[in-house]
Every structure is written in structure tokens, then in C-alpha cells.
Design a protein around this motif. Structure first.
Motif, mmCIF file in Angstrom:
data_model
loop_
_atom_site.group_PDB
_atom_site.id
_atom_site.type_symbol
_atom_site.label_atom_id
_atom_site.label_comp_id
_atom_site.label_asym_id
_atom_site.label_seq_id
_atom_site.Cartn_x
_atom_site.Cartn_y
_atom_site.Cartn_z
ATOM 1 N N UNK B 351 5.102 13.268 -7.770
ATOM 2 C CA UNK B 351 4.774 12.000 -8.413
ATOM 3 C C UNK B 351 4.832 10.815 -7.443
ATOM 4 N N UNK B 353 3.427 8.139 -4.691
ATOM 5 C CA UNK B 353 2.128 7.518 -4.483
ATOM 6 C C UNK B 353 2.086 6.975 -3.057
ATOM 7 N N UNK B 355 -0.399 5.074 -0.561
ATOM 8 C CA UNK B 355 -1.659 4.350 -0.683
ATOM 9 C C UNK B 355 -1.818 3.329 0.419
ATOM 10 N N UNK B 397 8.611 10.407 -6.521
ATOM 11 C CA UNK B 397 8.458 9.253 -7.413
ATOM 12 C C UNK B 397 8.485 7.892 -6.735
ATOM 13 N N UNK B 398 8.359 7.815 -5.432
ATOM 14 C CA UNK B 398 8.365 6.498 -4.794
ATOM 15 C C UNK B 398 6.944 6.064 -4.475
ATOM 16 N N UNK B 399 6.827 4.791 -4.064
ATOM 17 C CA UNK B 399 5.544 4.224 -3.681
ATOM 18 C C UNK B 399 5.602 3.844 -2.211
ATOM 19 N N UNK B 414 11.067 3.267 -2.129
ATOM 20 C CA UNK B 414 9.702 2.786 -1.947
ATOM 21 C C UNK B 414 9.623 1.730 -0.853
ATOM 22 N N UNK B 416 6.679 -1.308 0.766
ATOM 23 C CA UNK B 416 5.379 -1.952 0.661
ATOM 24 C C UNK B 416 5.185 -2.848 1.867
#
Lengths: 238, 421
Positions: B351, B353, B355, B397-399, B414, B416
């Protein structure tokens, strides 16, 4: 005994959900806040509940008429044409309240009390879902991970491979496969696409569509919107 | 008979390709499923009369490079040799230094190709032009729009004779919308001007400058020292192409180049494209996988523009789009990987992501090319392709959004818009 519940107000801080229904009818653990209170009052011996209303009063009236039958108590409406504050509605409803000489309850409609928790604990033990509440008509696919602290309302469909943590999913919403949701509120009849990631108190109003493969971070989406682009930083989508 | 020289640079070059260039020299990085310079070698091998391919650069000849050369020689049945410069000699210095090897056997002409370009290599067309009217230097050019041309070498040509009248490398104001593709055809006479530059540099100074700001002895920059100096003297000509072309300076442009090559594969290498098989993954658009077949489980959705290396494991319900997954990586169930490069042996948890943000040229402008690819602007990291280095572990489950993760890192949350050391 009588009770007066102060239900006026627009519930602006619960938007976008309160753009579709009045705040007392927003589901809390799959039951409207107002109903938690009315049931508790009925159990305490109240036989007449007066609702001091202004915003979306017809919706409230309709919902409460149904409850009148079920609970066997009398429910009246006292309409505020303009906001009267917290004491004004009392004065407006004086005639109804003074029909008898008994004391009467006065409640704010948005106060959460102890009374539902007993029921929640029972439900939790019965269902063993780590603090989650699933309506029996909700459908969950294979290889999902639901919980902790998730409530799925009636008619909700969750497809295969979905992970939901700490969310409220309201009636008839549809979450498509392989999506990941944490700390969100998904409004009534929303459609969330495949491989969507939603987190950080993203709130979808009524009937919102989220396209496949998007990322929503703290998005507040107003009703009937279609989201076609990711929202990487918290903002409001009108 | 003909020869080809591929300029592959060295470790000081290609720093914009980090962290991917930590594991493998940039010229060997896979673009559309095969090493970057294999596309060059394939194109050269198809020119009738090609006798030898020489690679000139400053890399130490390590195992990946040696293995690649052996495999390429076998596959194309052509001598392919690596000539290592003793010091970085610039884009022209190596040509002059190894002139005897290049001219051995008296070739009629020799191609010179920069390794870090992606092209359909119209070498036969260039050869026809050269044979019709031989000149020392023939440059391949293409068109760019006005703003973007400033990032490249700009050519002003005589529209009738196609002589190069002016050449300016990365001008500060608009000069021309014709840019240098980094693909040349030289006749043996081209080495004379190179010798002149070399000797002039020797005389002008024993500029023993340790800061490297001034060219050291033996360094020749083709663009500034030769093309700019000789423009307008009847020696340099240009042949224009409108085929696919792009520079490959960063991971972002490697992904874009991958897409350009993939778009050609229908015609040139249809066997490299993945085909739909019953019960196999759903395929959208063009994508490829390296041999042998990776392990792929139920219902992932793959493509468009996806390259998957050997021994990759893809779990159930994975969505993979506009990305490169390098050998031995694992994508666990329900992950979503978009606009990213997943490094060799990395693992992406369930799960999760991963990107990035593409910085592709405007698809509506046929003359648009990649913008100048800097990492930062106004002190902030520009959103770009997400890169996971070699053996990176991403938890479930992290982004990971618009970030670059250096090799061997195990993340715990996560991220960014960050570079994670």
C-alpha cells in the motif's frame, strides 16, 4: 417530563458535511448525534422533546417524525426565524414547556456525553473489530485491512485490497480497489477510485467523485465535486 | 570503410544522474530496457561498411563496462574497444589523443556520438549528405523553441548550403532555433583543426590551474574551441532531422528518453514490447520487461511507459505507470508507483505510494525539449521524478513524493520533496 434541545445554527465548522444535512443529523458511530440524545432522554423518562431549530428544519422535522413513531414519544419543533442565541429559544418555546409544572431538560445538540459508550463497548465486544463499527449492510472485499477505529455506514461498498484506518465512511459510499485511507471522512454516496491515497483529515462532502490514482492530503471537498488532480497540500476544493 | 566513436565521459560528468550513477556508469544505465549506449551501438552496426566502434572516456574499466563490451561485441559481431583517457580531455581532447587509433585503416569518415543523447540516429542519411559533398565536420541538428534553445548549442545555418555560419554553446540570449544534437560525422581532415587547437593550448599556457576552471593541457572542447572558432569558414555543415531526440542528463530525462524509444519499438524492436497474455497483468500502452520474465502476480496494472528489469517481483494489485523498475526490485501488494525510478534490489512495502512529478516537454509543441534540469529553484527542491537508489527499503503504507533516496537507505515514514541521505 419535557426536554428542549437547542438545534439552531449552521454547523459551519463541520462543512462540507453540513452543506448537505444539518449537524444534529451527521452520523456519529453510524447514528445521528441527535438520536443518541433523544434515545437517552426517552430512557430517562422524557415523553416530550422540543427541538429549537432554524437551519434545514424541514429535513430535521422529517427525520424526527420517523423517530416519534419508533420511540413512542412526542417530538415538537420550535422554529427560530432568526438566530436567538442560547436562551432565546427557551423563551420562544415557553408555551410548550409550561404545559406542565415539571422540571425540564435543556441540552445543546452538539455535546457528546457518556451515554453512547456503553452501547459502543457492547458492540465492540460483539464484533471484535478493534474499535470499528461496520453496518451489517456494508460490503467488504478480499485482502482488505479495515481498522482500527473505522466506521462503515449502511450500503457502503469496499472493494478488494483496500486499507482503511481511523476513518468514517458514510452511507452508500463506494471505495474502489487497492486504495489507502487514513484519518478521513468519506461523505454519503461518494465514489473513491482505485489506487487512491487519502490522509490527514481529508473530508469529502456528499456525492464527491475521486478519480483513480490520486493523492489527497487534507483536502476539504465540497459536495458534488469531481476531483481529477492530486491535492498534495491541505486545501479546500470548492 | 567507416568507424564510430562514442564519447562516454567519466565519473565527474553525469553528477545530475546521481544517485543512480553510484551503481553503474551513466552510459550503461538502462533506457527503454537496454543500456543507454546500446542504442548507439545498434544504430552504428546497421550502417553498411561499419568496421569498428571505439568508446572514449574517463571511467576506470570496471566489471559492468567490461562485461557490456564483451556482450556487445558478441551480439553485433563488430570490434568494440574502450580507450581510457589519462585525464578528462573534454569533448574533443580524446579524439585528438587517440587519433592514430581512429585513423588506423584509413576510414572514409567516422561518426562521433555523445553517449548521453537519445535519438533515432539517422546515420545513413548523414552519410549520404557527406558523400554528396564531403566536409570536415557534419553536425546533426534539430529544432527547438526559442526559450529552450538557450540550454543547448545553437547553430546558425545558411539555409541553401547548410553551412554552419555561427555556433554558440548555451547562449544567454536567443541566437537560433536550430540546436546541436551531439551526433557528428567527421572526415579525417577534421583532425587537423583539432591539432591546431591542441598546439595553441599548449603554447598559450601551462595553465596549471588546480581549480579546473581553465582547460588543462590536452583538453579540447569541441563546441567552444572548434565549432565556434571555425564557423563560417566553409568547414562545418549541418544536417537537420525531425526524428526523436533528447538529451539524457538526469533521471527525469532518462524516463522521457525511455518513452521516446518505446514509441519506436513497434517498428524497430516489437519483440521487446510486452504483449497481453491471458491471466497476465493488464497492459496499458507500451511497456517492456527484461529477460527472464519477472515474477508477476494477479491483476497488476502496468503501463504506459514502463520498463521492468530482470528478476523483479510485482505483487497483486500493483499500479505501475511512467516508471523504470530496475533489476531485482520488489513491489509488494497494492502499491502505486508513478513517475519514478525504483533502484536495483529495492523493496516497496504494501500500500505504499511512490510518486514523482514529470518535467516532460510540452507534448503539444513538436519542437519542445527538456528544460535545463537543475535540482533546486529559489532554495527549494523542484518537484521531479522520484528516485529510489540501490537496495532502498520503503515500509508499508507510506508516501514518497518528489523525493530522492540514496542507496541502502531503510525509511520509516513518509517523505515529500526531499533528498534523503
Amino acid at each position: 417530563m419535557k426536554a428542549l434541545i437547542l438545534v439552531g445554527g449552521y454547523g459551519t465548522r463541520l462543512r462540507p458535511l453540513t452543506l448537505s444535512i444539518p449537524k444534529p443529523l451527521v452520523d456519529f458511530c453510524n447514528k445521528p448525534i441527535l438520536l443518541h440524545q433523544v434515545e437517552a432522554l426517552a430512557a430517562a423518562g422524557v415523553d416530550h422533546v422540543i427541538l429549537a431549530v432554524s437551519y434545514m428544519s424541514q429535513v430535521l422535522e422529517k427525520e424526527m417524525k420517523a423517530q416519534e413513531q419508533k420511540l413512542g414519544i412526542r417530538i415538537s419543533m420550535s422554529h427560530e426565524e432568526e438566530p436567538l442565541g442560547t436562551a432565546g429559544p427557551l423563551a420562544l418555546a415557553r408555551d410548550l414547556l409550561c404545559e406542565t409544572a415539571d422540571p425540564f431538560f435543556v441540552l445543546n445538540s452538539d455535546v457528546i456525553c457518556d451515554f453512547p459508550f456503553e452501547a459502543m463497548v457492547q458492540f465492540h465486544r460483539h464484533h471484535g473489530q478493534e474499535g470499528s463499527i461496520l453496518d451489517p449492510s456494508a460490503r467488504i472485499g478480499e485482502n482488505c485491512s479495515i481498522g482500527p477505529n473505522v466506521s462503515l455506514g449502511p450500503g457502503v461498498v469496499v472493494e478488494d485490497g483496500v486499507c482503511i484506518r481511523r476513518c468514517t465512511v458514510l452511507r452508500d459510499a463506494h471505495i474502489r480497489s487497492h486504495s489507502w485511507l487514513e484519518s478521513c471522512i468519506v461523505g454519503w454516496r461518494c465514489r473513491v477510485g482505485q489506487w487512491v491515497r487519502m490522509e490527514n483529515v481529508t473530508v469529502l462532502g456528499e456525492d464527491v467523485i475521486v478519480n483513480d490514482e490520486l493523492y489527497l492530503n487534507g483536502a476539504s471537498v465540497l459536495p458534488h465535486k469531481s476531483i481529477g488532480e492530486s491535492v498534495p497540500e491541505p486545501r479546500i476544493i470548492m | 570503410m567507416l568507424k564510430a566513436v562514442i564519447l562516454i565521459g567519466g565519473p565527474q560528468k553525469g553528477t545530475r544522474f546521481r544517485p543512480l550513477s553510484f551503481e553503474v556508469p551513466k552510459p550503461l544505465f538502462p533506457v527503454a530496457g537496454v543500456p543507454m549506449i546500446q542504442h548507439h551501438i545498434e544504430a552504428c552496426a546497421q550502417v553498411p561498411g561499419m568496421q569498428e566502434i571505439l568508446l572514449i572516456g574517463f571511467y576506470q574499466p570496471d566489471e559492468p563496462l567490461t562485461r557490456f563490451l564483451e556482450a556487445a561485441q558478441q551480439e553485433f559481431n563488430l570490434p568494440i574497444r574502450y580507450l581510457q583517457e589519462f585525464a578528462p580531455l573534454g569533448t574533443g581532447g580524446g579524439l585528438y589523443h587517440f587519433r592514430d587509433q581512429i585513423l588506423a585503416g584509413s576510414p572514409e569518415a567516422f561518426f562521433v556520438l555523445n553517449a548521453d543523447v537519445c535519438s533515432d540516429f539517422p546515420l545513413s542519411a548523414m552519410l549520404d549528405v557527406h558523400r554528396h559533398q564531403p566536409h570536415p565536420f557534419l553536425l546533426l541538428g534539430t529544432t527547438a523553441n526559442r526559450t529552450q534553445s538557450l540550454n543547448y548549442g545553437c547553430i546558425v545555418e545558411n539555409p541553401q548550403t547548410h553551412e554552419v555560419l555561427h555556433y554558440v554553446e548555451k547562449p544567454s540570449t536567443f541566437v537560433s532555433d536550430i540546436i546541436n544534437c551531439g551526433i557528428y560525422l567527421f572526415s579525417p581532415e577534421a583532425l587537423k583543426p583539432l591539432r591546431d587547437v591542441f598546439q595553441r593550448n599548449q603554447q598559450d599556457g601551462q595553465l596549471e590551474d588546480s581549480s579546473g576552471l581553465w582547460p588543462g593541457a590536452g583538453t579540447i572542447r569541441l563546441e567552444q574551441d572548434v565549432f565556434s572558432a571555425l564557423a563560417g569558414q566553409g568547414q562545418i555543415y549541418v544536417h537537420l532531422t525531425d526524428g526523436i531526440w533528447s538529451q539524457i542528463k538526469s533521471a527525469g530525462s532518462a524516463l522521457y528518453a525511455s518513452r521516446l524509444y518505446l514509441s519506436q519499438y513497434q517498428l524497430t524492436h516489437p519483440e521487446r514490447l510486452a504483449k497481453h497474455t491471458p491471466g497476465g497483468p493488464r497492459i496499458r500502452g507500451d511497456w517492456i520487461w527484461g529477460p527472464p520474465r519477472p515474477m508477476v502476480v494477479l491483476s497488476p496494472q502496468l503501463g504506459p511507459n514502463v520498463s521492468i528489469g530482470e528478476g523483479v517481483t510485482i505483487g497483486e494489485g500493483v499500479r505501475l505507470r511512467e516508471s523504470i523498475v530496475l533489476h531485482g526490485a520488489t513491489l509488494q501488494e497494492h502499491t502505486c508507483v508513478l513517475h519514478s525510478i525504483v533502484g536495483w534490489g529495492s523493496t516497496v512495502g504494501r500500500w505504499a505510494r511512490v510518486e514523482g512529478t514529470p518535467n516532460d516537454p510540452n507534448p503539444n509543441d513538436p519542437r519542445a525539449h527538456m528544460d535545463s534540469e537543475s535540482l533546486f529553484k529559489d532554495g527549494k527542491l523542484l518537484p521531479a521524478i522520484t528516485i529510489l537508489g540501490c537496495r532502498v527499503r520503503i515500509p508499508a503504507e507510506v508516501l514518497i513524493l518528489n523525493s530522492i533516496v540514496l542507496p541502502h537507505k531503510e525509511l520509516s515514514r513518509s517523505f515529500t520533496n526531499q533528498i534523503i541521505l
